[in-house]
Write a protein that holds these residues in place. Structure first.
Motif, PDB file in Angstrom:
ATOM      1  N   LYS A   1      -3.830 -11.327 -12.780  1.00  0.00           N
ATOM      2  CA  LYS A   1      -4.991 -10.480 -12.494  1.00  0.00           C
ATOM      3  C   LYS A   1      -4.724  -9.527 -11.338  1.00  0.00           C
ATOM      4  O   LYS A   1      -3.756  -9.682 -10.591  1.00  0.00           O
ATOM      5  N   SER A   2      -5.603  -8.548 -11.205  1.00  0.00           N
ATOM      6  CA  SER A   2      -5.552  -7.658 -10.051  1.00  0.00           C
ATOM      7  C   SER A   2      -6.120  -8.383  -8.829  1.00  0.00           C
ATOM      8  O   SER A   2      -6.937  -9.299  -8.968  1.00  0.00           O
ATOM      9  N   PRO A   3      -5.696  -7.988  -7.648  1.00  0.00           N
ATOM     10  CA  PRO A   3      -6.245  -8.610  -6.434  1.00  0.00           C
ATOM     11  C   PRO A   3      -7.757  -8.389  -6.315  1.00  0.00           C
ATOM     12  O   PRO A   3      -8.295  -7.402  -6.814  1.00  0.00           O
TER      13      PRO A   3
ATOM     14  N   TYR B   1     -13.584  -9.189   4.652  1.00  0.00           N
ATOM     15  CA  TYR B   1     -13.302  -7.931   5.335  1.00  0.00           C
ATOM     16  C   TYR B   1     -13.781  -8.029   6.781  1.00  0.00           C
ATOM     17  O   TYR B   1     -14.566  -8.923   7.126  1.00  0.00           O
TER      18      TYR B   1
ATOM     19  N   TYR C   1      -3.351 -12.861   0.208  1.00  0.00           N
ATOM     20  CA  TYR C   1      -2.721 -11.870   1.072  1.00  0.00           C
ATOM     21  C   TYR C   1      -3.676 -11.480   2.199  1.00  0.00           C
ATOM     22  O   TYR C   1      -4.867 -11.251   1.953  1.00  0.00           O
TER      23      TYR C   1
ATOM     24  N   LEU D   1      -1.443   1.102   5.909  1.00  0.00           N
ATOM     25  CA  LEU D   1      -1.951  -0.239   5.775  1.00  0.00           C
ATOM     26  C   LEU D   1      -0.805  -1.157   5.363  1.00  0.00           C
ATOM     27  O   LEU D   1       0.081  -0.755   4.604  1.00  0.00           O
TER      28      LEU D   1
ATOM     29  N   TYR E   1      -7.259 -11.020   0.563  1.00  0.00           N
ATOM     30  CA  TYR E   1      -7.361 -10.823  -0.868  1.00  0.00           C
ATOM     31  C   TYR E   1      -6.788 -12.040  -1.595  1.00  0.00           C
ATOM     32  O   TYR E   1      -5.882 -12.709  -1.087  1.00  0.00           O
TER      33      TYR E   1
ATOM     34  N   PHE F   1       0.494  -5.365   4.353  1.00  0.00           N
ATOM     35  CA  PHE F   1       0.133  -6.690   3.881  1.00  0.00           C
ATOM     36  C   PHE F   1       1.043  -7.747   4.477  1.00  0.00           C
ATOM     37  O   PHE F   1       2.215  -7.483   4.820  1.00  0.00           O
TER      38      PHE F   1
ATOM     39  N   LEU G   1     -11.003  -8.645  -3.360  1.00  0.00           N
ATOM     40  CA  LEU G   1     -11.347  -8.729  -1.940  1.00  0.00           C
ATOM     41  C   LEU G   1     -12.168  -9.982  -1.671  1.00  0.00           C
ATOM     42  O   LEU G   1     -13.176 -10.226  -2.336  1.00  0.00           O
TER      43      LEU G   1
ATOM     44  N   VAL H   1      -6.121  -3.259   8.185  1.00  0.00           N
ATOM     45  CA  VAL H   1      -6.715  -1.965   7.891  1.00  0.00           C
ATOM     46  C   VAL H   1      -7.098  -1.244   9.192  1.00  0.00           C
ATOM     47  O   VAL H   1      -7.903  -0.318   9.183  1.00  0.00           O
TER      48      VAL H   1
ATOM     49  N   GLN I   1      -5.099 -12.897  -5.358  1.00  0.00           N
ATOM     50  CA  GLN I   1      -4.620 -12.420  -6.651  1.00  0.00           C
ATOM     51  C   GLN I   1      -4.414 -13.631  -7.555  1.00  0.00           C
ATOM     52  O   GLN I   1      -3.451 -14.383  -7.390  1.00  0.00           O
TER      53      GLN I   1
ATOM     54  N   TYR J   1      -1.363   0.215  -8.807  1.00  0.00           N
ATOM     55  CA  TYR J   1      -2.809   0.051  -8.861  1.00  0.00           C
ATOM     56  C   TYR J   1      -3.514   1.182  -8.115  1.00  0.00           C
ATOM     57  O   TYR J   1      -3.028   1.646  -7.071  1.00  0.00           O
TER      58      TYR J   1
ATOM     59  N   TRP K   1     -11.116   1.122   4.465  1.00  0.00           N
ATOM     60  CA  TRP K   1      -9.911   0.689   3.761  1.00  0.00           C
ATOM     61  C   TRP K   1     -10.039  -0.717   3.183  1.00  0.00           C
ATOM     62  O   TRP K   1      -9.034  -1.307   2.799  1.00  0.00           O
ATOM     63  N   ASP K   2     -11.211  -1.266   3.124  1.00  0.00           N
ATOM     64  CA  ASP K   2     -11.406  -2.525   2.413  1.00  0.00           C
ATOM     65  C   ASP K   2     -11.622  -2.190   0.945  1.00  0.00           C
ATOM     66  O   ASP K   2     -12.538  -1.454   0.597  1.00  0.00           O
ATOM     67  N   LEU K   3     -10.766  -2.748   0.108  1.00  0.00           N
ATOM     68  CA  LEU K   3     -10.679  -2.309  -1.284  1.00  0.00           C
ATOM     69  C   LEU K   3     -11.436  -3.272  -2.191  1.00  0.00           C
ATOM     70  O   LEU K   3     -10.944  -4.353  -2.514  1.00  0.00           O
TER      71      LEU K   3
ATOM     72  N   TRP L   1     -10.334  -2.804  -7.941  1.00  0.00           N
ATOM     73  CA  TRP L   1      -8.981  -2.433  -8.306  1.00  0.00           C
ATOM     74  C   TRP L   1      -8.916  -2.209  -9.812  1.00  0.00           C
ATOM     75  O   TRP L   1      -9.610  -2.878 -10.579  1.00  0.00           O
ATOM     76  N   GLY L   2      -8.024  -1.302 -10.218  1.00  0.00           N
ATOM     77  CA  GLY L   2      -7.765  -1.168 -11.634  1.00  0.00           C
ATOM     78  C   GLY L   2      -6.819  -2.265 -12.111  1.00  0.00           C
ATOM     79  O   GLY L   2      -6.451  -3.155 -11.332  1.00  0.00           O
TER      80      GLY L   2
ATOM     81  N   TRP M   1       0.857  -1.184   0.000  1.00  0.00           N
ATOM     82  CA  TRP M   1       0.000   0.000   0.000  1.00  0.00           C
ATOM     83  C   TRP M   1       0.890   1.230   0.000  1.00  0.00           C
ATOM     84  O   TRP M   1       1.840   1.320   0.774  1.00  0.00           O
TER      85      TRP M   1
ATOM     86  N   GLY N   1       3.112 -11.319   3.613  1.00  0.00           N
ATOM     87  CA  GLY N   1       3.977 -11.601   2.479  1.00  0.00           C
ATOM     88  C   GLY N   1       3.335 -12.429   1.376  1.00  0.00           C
ATOM     89  O   GLY N   1       3.906 -12.563   0.289  1.00  0.00           O
TER      90      GLY N   1
ATOM     91  N   MET O   1      -4.269  -8.360   4.952  1.00  0.00           N
ATOM     92  CA  MET O   1      -3.959  -6.938   5.007  1.00  0.00           C
ATOM     93  C   MET O   1      -4.607  -6.342   6.251  1.00  0.00           C
ATOM     94  O   MET O   1      -5.796  -6.565   6.488  1.00  0.00           O
TER      95      MET O   1
ATOM     96  N   ALA P   1      -8.355  -7.887   6.404  1.00  0.00           N
ATOM     97  CA  ALA P   1      -8.970  -8.300   5.148  1.00  0.00           C
ATOM     98  C   ALA P   1      -8.099  -9.348   4.473  1.00  0.00           C
ATOM     99  O   ALA P   1      -6.890  -9.434   4.709  1.00  0.00           O
TER     100      ALA P   1
END
Lengths: 121, 112
Positions: free
Chosen positions: B47-49, B54, B92, B101, B41, B103, B51, B96, B43, A94, A106-108, A111-112, A47, B105, B94, B39
């Protein structure tokens, strides 16, 4: 449909600067907390920075002082200015949207696809 | 900063079998509101991660119910009740609870 489209990445020399943009659509951008994150090649997620809907900003310790997050609610766009770039800033950057309106948590939830920044001489 | 430790780093799984991933924080993520700021995630390759979980244990919209999150304070677990082939990727955790914030590893899950 929520869409986040990052741009502004590319090749930059060490010590240079660049500004990343994230064009948002499909939701009331001005009402949401937004974040920038990055992922170095083959590495984990990091982040970078976040901005509350009200404009308050937060930064990671590793980049604080070199990056500035901002938003233009009239353009539905999020920005990240990175100065004095280093080789270790090479990463896919991102932008991401908070799941909750307002201050958020802050829970996302979106995402792009990311924009690649390569720092090299 | 809150340090997140995630293990194992790699987890080979058998489709149809359960799988668990663990995450530990250097400070309690339990807030005065009674919620844990944690949270999860996933990935997927290329691709993008996305959620998954939460507030430690709440599934995000559209996430299959084979995914569950548990734990409180400093120790958390993501459990997949019956792994499916589409679940491969890097997971991952994370925190919050407070910026910045941070993560874990990551745990790479792949099929045996």
């Amino acid at each position: 449909e929520v869409q986040l489209l990052e741009s502004g990445g590319g090749l930059v020399h060490p010590g240079g600067s660049l500004r990343l943009s994230c064009a948002a659509s499909g939701f009331m951008f001005s009402d949401y907390t937004m974040s920038w994150l990055r992922q170095a090649p083959g590495k984990g997620l990091e982040w970078v920075s976040g901005i509350i809907y009200s404009g308050r900003t937060y930064y990671s310790d590793s980049l604080k002082g070199r990056v500035t997050i901002s938003r233009d609610n009239s353009r539905n766009t999020l920005y990240l200015q990175i100065n004095s770039v280093r080789v270790e800033d090479t990463a896919l950057y991102y932008c991401a949207k908070d799941a909750i309106r307002g201050d958020g948590n802050w829970d996302l939830d979106h995402w792009g696809q990311g924009t690649l920044v390569t720092v090299s001489s | 900063d809150i340090v997140m430790t995630q293990f194992p780093p790699s987890l080979p799984v058998t489709p149809g079998e359960p799988a668990s991933i663990f995450c530990r924080s250097s400070q309690s993520l339990l807030g005065s509101d009674g919620h844990n700021g944690l949270a999860w995630y996933l990935q997927k390759p290329g691709k993008s991660p996305q959620l998954l979980i939460y507030l430690g244990s709440n599934r995000a919209s559209g996430v299959p119910d084979r995914f569950s999150g548990s734990g409180s304070g400093t120790d958390f677990t993501l459990t997949i009740s019956r792994v499916e082939a589409e679940d491969v990727g890097v997971y991952y955790c994370m925190q919050v609870r407070q910026p910045p914030l941070t993560f874990g590893g990551g745990t790479k899950v792949d099929l045996k």
